[in-house]
Structure formats: C-alpha cells, structure tokens
Design an enzyme around this catalytic site. Structure first.
Site, PDB file in Angstrom:
ATOM      1  CG  HIS A   1       5.371 -11.518  16.611  1.00 51.44           C
ATOM      2  ND1 HIS A   1       6.238 -12.194  16.282  1.00 51.44           N
ATOM      3  CD2 HIS A   1       5.926 -10.614  17.519  1.00 51.44           C
ATOM      4  CE1 HIS A   1       7.398 -11.862  16.745  1.00 51.44           C
ATOM      5  NE2 HIS A   1       7.414 -10.817  17.924  1.00 51.44           N
TER       6      HIS A   1
ATOM      7  CB  THR B   1      -0.984   0.072   1.357  1.00 51.13           C
ATOM      8  OG1 THR B   1      -1.779   1.217   1.071  1.00 51.13           O
ATOM      9  CG2 THR B   1      -0.182  -0.057   2.557  1.00 51.13           C
TER      10      THR B   1
END
Length: 339
Positions: free
Chosen positions: A310, A258
C-alpha cells in the site's frame, strides 16, 4: 512386699490402678509408720475423682494416691499407671509410584535439523516483506465455467500440436499481463525514494519443490502465447523437482502468481515477494450456488486474492487490476478481441 520395703516404699496392698489392672501399690506411711489395716482397707475402696485422682475422704478431699499433680504428700506414680510417652507419628503413606510415561511409537519426542540455506533465505525475505511493506489484500471470485469448457474442448488438440498440456495457469498469466499493462503501479517497485516503472512483465511462479518453495521467473510474458507459457512452466517445474534451478532462474521478477488451490486451499492472503509490489493468489475450484440472471445456479467458482504494497499501490489500482483479471478469465474471448 519385701521388694517394695527394700525400695523404701513400705508395705504394699493389691488395688485397682486407673488402667483397670490389679497392681501392688505402696501404702501411705504417716510419721514413718504404716497405716492401720482398717484405714488401708477404707482407702483402697475410695473411688477415683473426675480428674482421675484417688480421693481421701478423711482428708476432706485432699488428693491421695497415684496422681502426679497432687500435693507434695501424694505417693509416687506407678509404672503401670504413668502416662506413656506419645507414640511416634506414623509415617505418611508412601505415594503410589507414577505410571511410566508411554514413549511415542517413533521412540523419540523430537529431532533437530539445521535449516538449509534456501529455507533461511526464504524465511529472511518473507519476514522482511512483513516488516517493510504495508501489506493489504483484496479479494474477488471467478466463475471458471467458460474457461473449463474451453480447456475440455481443445486440450487434446492443444497437447497434440504443442506437446504440452493446457492448464489454467497460462490463462491467469495472460490475464495478469493485460492487468499490469493497464495498471503499471502494480508492476512497479520502490527503490529508496524512487518508484521504478517497468515496461516489461516478468512473472514469478511459486512452485513447491523437495527443498521448499521456489519462485522461478517467466521472462517476457508480454510476448508469450498460451503455449509458450505452458512450455516454460513445464521446463521450470522439472528443474525445481530435480533441484537443478539456478539462482538466475529465480531473480528479477516483477509480479508473482501462487496457486494454493493445488493443495486444497480455499482462500489465503499471499505475501509479497520483495522488491515486487504485488502477488496474485489462486485457490481451489469449488462448485457453489451463485445468482446468474436472477436464477440460482451451480457454478465452479474460484476465489482470487491480490496482496499489494500500500505504500506504492492505492486501493483503486489494486481492485481494478484484480477485477480485470477476473473479467478476462471468465470470458477468454477478450484475449482475441483485446477488450
């Protein structure tokens, strides 16, 4: 005097009432007879006591006259001296009328419109990403000097040959492909209790459209050239602006890029697009002083950010992938040498 006598008050005489006005007052009768003229004259001269009563010196200070709190022998209270009823309380002052509120220029303060299905789906997916993923963002900065010089030198020849302009997105797509191939966890996804590693790279490109943010997918980026990337971005961008993107154009990506820099963003923390595990954020290019070989120079710099899940990607893998993108973009010759 005649009226007073008829009323049973006996003879009257002129005297000063407590209000300071001269009024006729009845004379005290003793044993049913009027008092002698001398005694009446004497009593008419008696001063008022501190309490406001008329004193009678002959009776040793006994109350005499108009007071209503004296002994039973006190004469009636005159109408002019009687305590008047308290005046009615004054009504509170009327509040000043409130100033009319100024209406907004548009004539309405708010308006309500239903969310489009696309907006509802985007909101659902992004909120789901925050609730499901363990999101973490790492940052770096890129010196865009060499890439900008390369683009300025060859953009006309590139457009003449391929029919499309040379932008920065193609370089970041190609750099991301190299980074994802070297760090496959960044290109992977979680499926239940399994990790799905992919041997292909399909990159979603976030594009702003009249209906909202859309993410069409560049498929097979591992085999694309700079020209192929720019052509496909142009094609998908036109479909997005005209509202002709199909659902199959926006599903199946493995990684997202993006570019908030086109709107002036300096830095941001992009949100992962599930079931993907990472997203790269590009930002505005700003001239900033940096240290190069011990000297302070002005360079066109861009912050880049990598947000990752994560649960799947460790910090070492994320930082290494972002650093690899930085190195390749700063030195485009690495594309040719594959280093």
């Amino acid at each position: 005097a005649a009226a007073a006598a008829v009323a049973g008050l006996g003879p009257v005489s002129a005297a000063h009432c407590p209000s300071g006005e001269k009024r006729a007052r009845p004379l005290r009768k003793e044993g049913g007879r009027a008092l002698p003229a001398a005694q009446r004259a004497e009593r008419a001269r008696l001063p008022a006591t501190d309490s406001g009563d008329w004193a009678d010196a002959d009776s040793g200070g006994a109350h005499w006259g108009w007071a209503g709190k004296g002994p039973p022998c006190a004469p009636p209270i005159y109408a002019c001296c009687a305590a008047a009823p308290p005046p009615p309380p004054k009504p509170p002052p009327a509040a000043a009328p409130a100033a009319p509120s100024k209406a907004p220029p548009s004539g309405e303060r708010e308006r309500r419109v239903p969310m489009t299905r696309m907006r509802q789906k985007i909101a659902e997916r992004l909120k789901g990403a925050q609730e499901t993923c363990a999101l973490l963002t790492t940052f770096n900065e890129v010196d865009m000097s060499v890439l900008m010089a390369l683009r300025a030198k060859h953009k006309e020849a590139f457009e003449k040959k391929h029919g499309v302009k040379l932008g920065f997105m193609s370089a970041f797509v190609r750099a991301s492909v190299l980074a994802l191939q070297e760090q496959p966890a960044v290109n992977a996804s979680i499926d239940g209790t399994d990790i799905v590693y992919r041997n292909f790279v399909d990159i979603s490109i976030a594009v702003s459209s009249p209906k909202g943010l859309v993410v069409p997918v560049l498929r097979g980026c591992e085999s694309m050239s700079f020209a192929d990337v720019e052509k496909e971005i142009q094609r998908l961008g036109k479909l997005a602006q005209t509202g002709q993107l199909a659902l199959e154009d926006m599903v199946g990506g493995t990684f997202t890029i993006t570019n908030g820099g086109v709107f002036g963003s300096l830095m941001s923390t992009p949100i992962v697009n599930p079931p993907q595990s990472a997203v790269l954020g590009m930002h505005g290019i700003v001239q900033r002083p940096v240290a190069v070989d011990g000297q302070v120079v002005i360079r066109p710099m861009m912050y880049i950010a990598l947000t990752y899940d994560h649960r799947l990607i460790d910090g070492r893998e994320a930082v290494t992938a972002l650093k690899r993108i930085k190195e390749v973009v700063e030195d485009p010759h690495r594309f040719l040498l594959d280093v």
